[in-house]
Design an enzyme around this catalytic site. Sequence first.
Site, mmCIF file in Angstrom:
data_model
loop_
_atom_site.group_PDB
_atom_site.id
_atom_site.type_symbol
_atom_site.label_atom_id
_atom_site.label_comp_id
_atom_site.label_asym_id
_atom_site.label_seq_id
_atom_site.Cartn_x
_atom_site.Cartn_y
_atom_site.Cartn_z
ATOM 1 N N ASN A 98 11.659 5.432 -51.364
ATOM 2 C CA ASN A 98 10.952 4.288 -50.783
ATOM 3 C C ASN A 98 9.665 3.983 -51.532
ATOM 4 O O ASN A 98 8.948 4.891 -51.945
ATOM 5 C CB ASN A 98 10.654 4.561 -49.311
ATOM 6 C CG ASN A 98 11.934 4.770 -48.523
ATOM 7 O OD1 ASN A 98 13.024 4.475 -48.995
ATOM 8 N ND2 ASN A 98 11.794 5.320 -47.325
ATOM 9 N N HIS A 115 10.669 6.147 -57.075
ATOM 10 C CA HIS A 115 10.919 4.746 -57.460
ATOM 11 C C HIS A 115 9.635 3.918 -57.491
ATOM 12 O O HIS A 115 9.691 2.684 -57.544
ATOM 13 C CB HIS A 115 11.941 4.110 -56.508
ATOM 14 C CG HIS A 115 13.313 4.672 -56.671
ATOM 15 N ND1 HIS A 115 14.307 4.490 -55.733
ATOM 16 C CD2 HIS A 115 13.866 5.429 -57.641
ATOM 17 C CE1 HIS A 115 15.417 5.118 -56.143
ATOM 18 N NE2 HIS A 115 15.176 5.689 -57.276
ATOM 19 N N CYS A 142 -4.444 -8.129 -66.216
ATOM 20 C CA CYS A 142 -5.323 -6.959 -66.244
ATOM 21 C C CYS A 142 -6.772 -7.381 -66.497
ATOM 22 O O CYS A 142 -7.039 -8.145 -67.424
ATOM 23 C CB CYS A 142 -4.842 -6.026 -67.353
ATOM 24 S SG CYS A 142 -5.838 -4.547 -67.569
ATOM 25 N N THR A 181 19.468 7.357 -46.346
ATOM 26 C CA THR A 181 19.846 6.850 -47.661
ATOM 27 C C THR A 181 21.361 6.738 -47.773
ATOM 28 O O THR A 181 22.084 7.601 -47.272
ATOM 29 C CB THR A 181 19.268 7.716 -48.804
ATOM 30 O OG1 THR A 181 19.649 7.158 -50.058
ATOM 31 C CG2 THR A 181 19.699 9.164 -48.713
HETATM 32 N N1 APR Z 1 17.992 5.735 -39.299
HETATM 33 C C1 APR Z 1 18.748 6.396 -40.230
HETATM 34 N N2 APR Z 1 19.460 5.756 -41.204
HETATM 35 C C2 APR Z 1 19.405 4.410 -41.212
HETATM 36 C C3 APR Z 1 18.661 3.658 -40.273
HETATM 37 C C4 APR Z 1 17.930 4.386 -39.282
HETATM 38 N N3 APR Z 1 17.204 3.771 -38.349
HETATM 39 N N4 APR Z 1 18.814 2.327 -40.552
HETATM 40 C C5 APR Z 1 19.640 2.269 -41.641
HETATM 41 N N5 APR Z 1 19.989 3.507 -42.026
HETATM 42 C C6 APR Z 1 20.814 3.915 -43.171
HETATM 43 C C7 APR Z 1 21.956 2.963 -43.491
HETATM 44 O O1 APR Z 1 23.120 3.393 -42.815
HETATM 45 C C8 APR Z 1 22.098 3.123 -45.006
HETATM 46 O O2 APR Z 1 23.093 4.091 -45.322
HETATM 47 O O3 APR Z 1 19.960 3.907 -44.298
HETATM 48 C C9 APR Z 1 20.732 3.661 -45.463
HETATM 49 C C10 APR Z 1 19.936 2.713 -46.349
HETATM 50 O O4 APR Z 1 20.661 2.542 -47.520
HETATM 51 P P1 APR Z 1 20.145 1.542 -48.668
HETATM 52 O O5 APR Z 1 19.788 0.255 -48.078
HETATM 53 O O6 APR Z 1 21.188 1.591 -49.737
HETATM 54 O O7 APR Z 1 18.784 2.216 -49.151
HETATM 55 P P2 APR Z 1 18.558 3.443 -50.138
HETATM 56 O O8 APR Z 1 19.642 4.461 -50.028
HETATM 57 O O9 APR Z 1 17.184 3.898 -49.932
HETATM 58 O O10 APR Z 1 18.670 2.702 -51.566
HETATM 59 C C11 APR Z 1 18.446 3.456 -52.731
HETATM 60 O O11 APR Z 1 18.490 1.485 -54.075
HETATM 61 O O12 APR Z 1 17.979 -0.713 -54.092
HETATM 62 C C12 APR Z 1 17.635 0.502 -54.622
HETATM 63 O O13 APR Z 1 15.572 1.290 -55.454
HETATM 64 C C13 APR Z 1 16.221 0.893 -54.282
HETATM 65 O O14 APR Z 1 15.353 2.998 -53.501
HETATM 66 C C14 APR Z 1 16.389 2.083 -53.341
HETATM 67 C C15 APR Z 1 17.731 2.635 -53.762
#
Ligand code: APR
Length: 239
Positions: A98, A115, A142, A181
């Site tokens: 995040n 990230h 800058c 995630t």
């Molecule tokens: N509690 C737990 N899990 C949750 C909740 C919640 N309240 N709300 C959503 N989720 C889960 C969803 O089910 C999903 O699997 O969080 C996950 C979020 O997934 P993504 O949107 O893919 O986010 P992330 O895994 O952090 O993405 C990875 O991708 O876009 C790039 O750089 C960006 O850091 C990011 C990376």
Amino acid sequence: MEAVPFSTSTRLAVMTGAGISAESGVSTFRGKGGLWSKYNLYEVATPEAFARDPRMVWEFYNLRRAQLPTVEPNAAHHALARLEAAMPDGAFTLITQNVDDLHDRAGTKHVLHMHGELAKVRCTGCGTITETLDDLGPLPHCDSCGAMLRPHIVWFGEMPMFLDKIDVAVRDCHLFLAVGTSGTVYPAAGMLSLAKSCGARTVGINLDEPDNVDSIDHFFQGKAGELLPPLVDEWLSRL
Ligand code: APR
């Protein structure tokens, strides 16, 4: 919740994603209403996009920067801060994908933002990194060298940050916890199976089944804000 081995000698590595900030009102990326359903990532989150149209990229990040002061850490962020405070120095490592500052504002001291961070900008000329959430306008430059500033964010196709420290923590942990995630973006998504291959026990908390669920020993499906605090309290009771 099934018992997970945890004791005073446990070394813990935690990986969080957008899902841990969802209950604070910060959008996730994938799934219904995710950022990538509203924006084309190739237009706002790649170095090529920034070279092509820096205004469009800054517009995207300025919106997210402006939202940060309007959201607060939730119970899941606070639970991890409590756990870090109760564990011996060096036994707790928090790796986050995040770019928000909610872990830091919840009081977690050692956060590895692999990230990058929305609250920081970087000069494309002299490389100076500045921490500010001020509105820098549509195309900031800058103050010292005059070159264009860019968000201090790792875009698709760029190398994540702190990989050395992260690799040590992942290979060295007894317990690896993944929260919120989807397990779709590498190298972050590969760290769970790396930890497991190095002998760690793996735990996952997620609303939906993540892509790397097969590498999770203890999977708890649901909201981080509801499931993580009782799990942490149970672990704290063993310290
Ligand atoms: N509690 C737990 N899990 C949750 C909740 C919640 N309240 N709300 C959503 N989720 C889960 C969803 O089910 C999903 O699997 O969080 C996950 C979020 O997934 P993504 O949107 O893919 O986010 P992330 O895994 O952090 O993405 C990875 O991708 O876009 C790039 O750089 C960006 O850091 C990011 C990376």
